[in-house]
Design a protein around this motif. Structure first.
Motif, PDB file in Angstrom:
ATOM      1  N   HIS A  73      92.302 -76.019  34.959  1.00 29.86           N
ATOM      2  CA  HIS A  73      91.010 -76.681  34.803  1.00 29.86           C
ATOM      3  C   HIS A  73      91.070 -77.705  33.674  1.00 29.86           C
ATOM      4  O   HIS A  73      90.597 -78.844  33.819  1.00 29.86           O
ATOM      5  CB  HIS A  73      89.930 -75.636  34.512  1.00 29.86           C
ATOM      6  CG  HIS A  73      88.549 -76.196  34.438  1.00 29.86           C
ATOM      7  ND1 HIS A  73      87.994 -76.649  33.265  1.00 29.86           N
ATOM      8  CD2 HIS A  73      87.610 -76.390  35.399  1.00 29.86           C
ATOM      9  CE1 HIS A  73      86.775 -77.091  33.491  1.00 29.86           C
ATOM     10  NE2 HIS A  73      86.511 -76.936  34.774  1.00 29.86           N
ATOM     11  N   GLY A  74      91.661 -77.319  32.547  1.00 31.41           N
ATOM     12  CA  GLY A  74      91.763 -78.234  31.415  1.00 31.41           C
ATOM     13  C   GLY A  74      92.594 -79.458  31.727  1.00 31.41           C
ATOM     14  O   GLY A  74      92.265 -80.577  31.316  1.00 31.41           O
ATOM     15  N   GLU A  77      90.564 -81.839  33.999  1.00 31.79           N
ATOM     16  CA  GLU A  77      89.559 -82.524  33.200  1.00 31.79           C
ATOM     17  C   GLU A  77      90.189 -83.578  32.299  1.00 31.79           C
ATOM     18  O   GLU A  77      89.632 -84.661  32.108  1.00 31.79           O
ATOM     19  CB  GLU A  77      88.779 -81.520  32.356  1.00 31.79           C
ATOM     20  CG  GLU A  77      87.749 -80.717  33.137  1.00 31.79           C
ATOM     21  CD  GLU A  77      86.743 -80.048  32.221  1.00 31.79           C
ATOM     22  OE1 GLU A  77      87.119 -79.653  31.106  1.00 31.79           O
ATOM     23  OE2 GLU A  77      85.576 -79.927  32.629  1.00 31.79           O
ATOM     24  N   ARG A 262      82.835 -72.379  31.133  1.00 32.30           N
ATOM     25  CA  ARG A 262      82.971 -72.949  29.787  1.00 32.30           C
ATOM     26  C   ARG A 262      81.900 -73.996  29.490  1.00 32.30           C
ATOM     27  O   ARG A 262      81.632 -74.315  28.333  1.00 32.30           O
ATOM     28  CB  ARG A 262      84.361 -73.564  29.628  1.00 32.30           C
ATOM     29  CG  ARG A 262      84.617 -74.756  30.526  1.00 32.30           C
ATOM     30  CD  ARG A 262      86.059 -75.211  30.498  1.00 32.30           C
ATOM     31  NE  ARG A 262      86.396 -75.835  29.240  1.00 32.30           N
ATOM     32  CZ  ARG A 262      87.553 -76.461  29.016  1.00 32.30           C
ATOM     33  NH1 ARG A 262      88.486 -76.481  29.952  1.00 32.30           N
ATOM     34  NH2 ARG A 262      87.786 -77.013  27.861  1.00 32.30           N
TER      35      ARG A 262
END
Length: 283
Positions: A73-74, A77, A262
């Motif tokens: 996910h990081g 992004e 998050r």
């Protein structure tokens, strides 16, 4: 460690099969095995065990799973953050349930831009399952959906509801409905369940569609009966001679804001959620 190793690891958790993951990822089985071996070497531990029953996570693999999802996910992004977005300070990718896009997207985006003038927006109408996957992977920042999907990294908040009403070209009562002339709107699992409870005898109707615009188009061309969104029902009645089936209740479909866990406390996402709530409430 490479992102394709994480993707392969997470896919293998779902398939429990090196062959199946190879098919889904479009690579050879030896490539899948090589990626997992390289990931295990980088971590210094074994992540999977293989047996006749399939491929299972080791204890260490179970511990690594949440980190793998967060890393993927990081990374997604991060890739999006460095892409050009003109003069905007921030670029947001927002998914909207297909049936909501036609009637609401203009008003919603107008308020998004009014309240968040420094943001650029990319809007993508889609179905709930795909939007949940995209949120979990970081391809979307925020989504408005019908059906929450139980993924461990997602948060859902109820923001309102929409209603589908039954209209017909053949009559204004339940008795006028026949399977041959009924179009099943398969808009969401909860909607489909309610529809089957109302009309168990129409479950075998030979024509079905999963989008309000498609159902309305079929009604206009073929006639018959179907549930459509309230505003669409009003148009069909006013412009095409359809009638409301008055002895059948409307079906209410809940609407949810969805985001990565998050982002749940983030002021930006809380503001987006409030905007959608206001818009659905008509304020």
């Amino acid at each position: 460690m490479h992102i394709d190793q994480l993707e392969t690891f997470l896919d293998l958790i779902q398939t429990r099969s090196f062959n199946r993951s190879a098919e889904r990822l479009g690579v050879t089985q030896s490539t899948v095995s090589g990626r997992i071996a390289a990931l295990e070497a980088a971590l210094g531990t074994r992540l999977f065990t293989r047996s006749r029953a399939g491929t299972d996570l080791t204890t260490e693999g179970l511990k690594f799973e949440a980190h793998a999802r967060a890393l993927r996910h990081g990374w997604t992004e991060a890739q999006r953050a460095v892409r050009p977005s003109g003069t905007a300070a921030l670029s947001l990718r927002i998914g909207i349930q297909n049936d909501l896009a036609a009637g609401h997207i203009g008003d919603w985006v107008a308020e998004f831009r009014s309240k968040l003038p420094d943001c650029a927006f990319y809007l993508e109408p889609d179905y709930s399952a795909q939007m949940c996957t995209d949120l979990a992977q970081g391809a979307l920042d925020f989504a408005v959906i019908f059906t929450p999907r139980a993924l461990p990294d997602l948060h859902f908040a109820s923001v309102g509801e929409v209603r589908y009403r039954l209209v017909s070209s053949d009559g204004d009562s339940r008795e006028s409905l026949t399977a041959a002339r009924y179009i099943r709107g398969n808009y969401a699992p909860a909607f489909e369940q309610t529809q089957r409870q109302l009309f168990p005898d129409l479950a075998t109707a030979p024509l079905a569609a999963g989008q309000n615009a498609a159902v309305a188009g079929l009604l206009t061309s073929l006639g018959g009966a179907a549930f459509v969104l309230e505003e669409t029902a009003a148009q069909l009645i006013a412009q095409h001679g359809f009638r409301a089936v008055t002895d059948v209740p409307a079906i209410t479909q809940p609407v949810y804001a969805a985001m990565h866990l998050r982002h749940r406390p983030a002021p930006l996402h809380r503001r987006l959620t409030r905007i959608v709530q206001r818009q659905l409430a008509g304020r």
